[in-house]
Scaffold this motif. Structure first.
Motif, PDB file in Angstrom:
ATOM      1  N   ASP A 102      -9.523   1.435  24.546  1.00  0.00           N
ATOM      2  CA  ASP A 102      -9.981   2.438  25.503  1.00  0.00           C
ATOM      3  C   ASP A 102      -9.214   3.740  25.319  1.00  0.00           C
ATOM      4  O   ASP A 102      -9.786   4.838  25.395  1.00  0.00           O
ATOM      5  N   ASP A 103      -7.918   3.638  25.059  1.00  0.00           N
ATOM      6  CA  ASP A 103      -7.109   4.838  24.815  1.00  0.00           C
ATOM      7  C   ASP A 103      -7.559   5.536  23.533  1.00  0.00           C
ATOM      8  O   ASP A 103      -7.640   6.770  23.475  1.00  0.00           O
ATOM      9  N   PHE A 121     -10.622   5.430  22.184  1.00  0.00           N
ATOM     10  CA  PHE A 121     -11.911   6.081  22.436  1.00  0.00           C
ATOM     11  C   PHE A 121     -11.732   7.382  23.215  1.00  0.00           C
ATOM     12  O   PHE A 121     -12.389   8.385  22.935  1.00  0.00           O
ATOM     13  N   THR A 122     -10.832   7.374  24.179  1.00  0.00           N
ATOM     14  CA  THR A 122     -10.561   8.592  24.961  1.00  0.00           C
ATOM     15  C   THR A 122     -10.059   9.708  24.062  1.00  0.00           C
ATOM     16  O   THR A 122     -10.520  10.855  24.142  1.00  0.00           O
ATOM     17  N   LYS A 123      -9.133   9.377  23.174  1.00  0.00           N
ATOM     18  CA  LYS A 123      -8.559  10.400  22.285  1.00  0.00           C
ATOM     19  C   LYS A 123      -9.573  10.876  21.240  1.00  0.00           C
ATOM     20  O   LYS A 123      -9.618  12.075  20.909  1.00  0.00           O
ATOM     21  N   ASP A 168     -12.818  10.994  21.704  1.00  0.00           N
ATOM     22  CA  ASP A 168     -13.742  11.851  22.450  1.00  0.00           C
ATOM     23  C   ASP A 168     -13.133  13.235  22.681  1.00  0.00           C
ATOM     24  O   ASP A 168     -13.817  14.265  22.563  1.00  0.00           O
ATOM     25  N   GLN A 169     -11.843  13.277  22.983  1.00  0.00           N
ATOM     26  CA  GLN A 169     -11.164  14.556  23.176  1.00  0.00           C
ATOM     27  C   GLN A 169     -11.139  15.352  21.876  1.00  0.00           C
ATOM     28  O   GLN A 169     -11.354  16.571  21.867  1.00  0.00           O
ATOM     29  N   ARG A 185     -14.559  16.849  21.181  1.00  0.00           N
ATOM     30  CA  ARG A 185     -14.818  18.027  22.025  1.00  0.00           C
ATOM     31  C   ARG A 185     -14.054  19.240  21.504  1.00  0.00           C
ATOM     32  O   ARG A 185     -14.592  20.360  21.478  1.00  0.00           O
ATOM     33  N   GLY A 240     -19.896   9.885  23.254  1.00  0.00           N
ATOM     34  CA  GLY A 240     -19.036   8.832  23.768  1.00  0.00           C
ATOM     35  C   GLY A 240     -18.880   7.819  22.653  1.00  0.00           C
ATOM     36  O   GLY A 240     -19.850   7.165  22.266  1.00  0.00           O
ATOM     37  N   LYS A 280     -17.264   4.984  22.395  1.00  0.00           N
ATOM     38  CA  LYS A 280     -17.249   3.556  22.715  1.00  0.00           C
ATOM     39  C   LYS A 280     -18.666   3.014  22.758  1.00  0.00           C
ATOM     40  O   LYS A 280     -19.548   3.588  23.396  1.00  0.00           O
TER      41      LYS A 280
END
Length: 249
Positions: A164-165, A167-169, A171-172, A175, A211, A213
Motif C-alpha cells: 500500500d505504501d 502504491f501511494t508513492k 501514484d505520487q 502525479r 491508481g 493498485k
C-alpha cells in the motif's frame, strides 16, 4: 526479474504485461509472485520494420515472410502472432505464421533485415524511430498491444502495508511527472537517447495508471488468449495463480 523474485532478491517488479503473464502461466503451480498493480494504462506501440533498400512496402506483403525476433516467447515474438491474428494469417495454435529467426539484439535485427536473412522485425516505435530518421531501416507500419503495457508484480509474502505504501508513492510520482512535463522532456531527451521532439511526442502517447493498485482481469484474459495462440502458454491457465485476489478490478 523472475529469477530475482523467486530467489527472494527483490520483492516487487515492474515490467511488460506479456512477460509477466508468460512467466506466471507456464506452469500449473504457484510461481511465488502475482500481478498486483498496473503501471502504464496505454498499450505499447510496436513498429514494423524492414531493410532500407528491401522491396517491401506494405504490411500486406509480410504473410509467410521471415520475422526476426529477439528470442522465442519474447515480446517481439508474441507481437508477430498479434499481427497475424489481426490479419487472419494464423493457422494452428502455436504454429508460427512466419519463419522465425531468433537474433537476440536490436542491432542484430537491424542488420538482418538489411542483409536479407530476415524480412522484417517488430520493436518499440520510439526506439526504432532514430533508425528511420537516419535511413538505416524502413518503416512498414505499426501495431499496438491489445492490453495495457506495464504491470506490477509482488512476491506472495510481501506485506500488504508495504505494498500500500508503494502504491501511494508510485501514484505520487506519477502525479509529479504529469505536472512537470518540461522537466520530463528534459530528462527523457538527455538521458534516454530521445530527441526533444520525440520525447514530447512520446508524452502524448503514454497514460500512466491513475491508481496503480489493482489489475484489470480483462487485460489478463486478453493476454492469455494471445499467448496461447502463440504457443507460449500450452494449457488452460488458472487466473488465481496469476492475479493476487485482493488486487482484481
Amino acid at each position: 526479474m523472475v529469477a530475482s523474485l523467486q530467489s527472494n532478491e527483490i520483492d516487487v517488479g515492474i515490467g511488460l504485461t506479456e512477460g509477466w503473464i508468460s512467466a506466471l502461466g507456464k506452469k500449473k503451480e504457484a510461481a511465488g509472485f502475482k500481478l498486483v498493480g498496473t503501471y502504464v494504462q496505454t498499450p505499447l506501440c510496436w513498429a514494423i520494420s524492414t531493410g532500407a533498400d528491401r522491396d517491401l512496402h506494405s504490411v500486406d506483403q509480410l504473410n509467410g515472410k521471415k520475422i526476426g525476433v529477439s528470442r522465442i516467447g519474447s515480446g517481439s515474438y508474441v507481437m508477430g502472432f498479434v499481427l497475424a491474428d489481426t490479419r487472419s494469417w494464423l493457422r494452428a495454435p502455436g504454429e508460427p505464421p512466419f519463419e522465425v529467426l531468433p537474433l537476440q539484439t536490436f542491432a542484430n535485427l537491424r542488420d538482418a533485415v538489411n542483409d536479407g536473412s530476415a524480412d522484417f522485425f517488430m520493436w518499440e516505435h520510439f526506439t526504432s524511430k532514430r533508425y528511420y530518421d537516419n535511413g538505416s531501416i524502413k518503416r512498414l507500419g505499426e501495431i499496438y498491444t491489445p492490453w495495457s503495457s506495464w504491470q506490477i508484480v509482488a512476491r506472495d509474502d510481501a506485506r500488504d502495508l508495504r505494498l500500500d505504501d508503494l502504491f501511494t508513492k508510485l501514484d505520487q510520482g506519477i502525479r509529479y511527472f504529469e505536472q512537470h512535463q518540461e522537466e520530463a522532456v528534459q530528462y527523457i531527451s538527455t538521458e534516454l537517447d530521445y530527441s526533444k521532439d520525440d520525447a514530447q511526442t512520446w508524452l502524448g502517447t503514454v497514460k500512466f495508471a491513475q491508481g496503480t493498485k489493482g489489475v484489470n482481469i480483462e487485460t489478463v484474459e486478453k493476454t492469455v488468449d494471445i499467448l496461447r495462440k502463440a504457443g507460449v502458454l500450452e494449457h488452460e491457465v488458472d487466473l488465481g495463480l496469476i492475479v493476487g485476489r485482493a488486487q482484481e478490478t
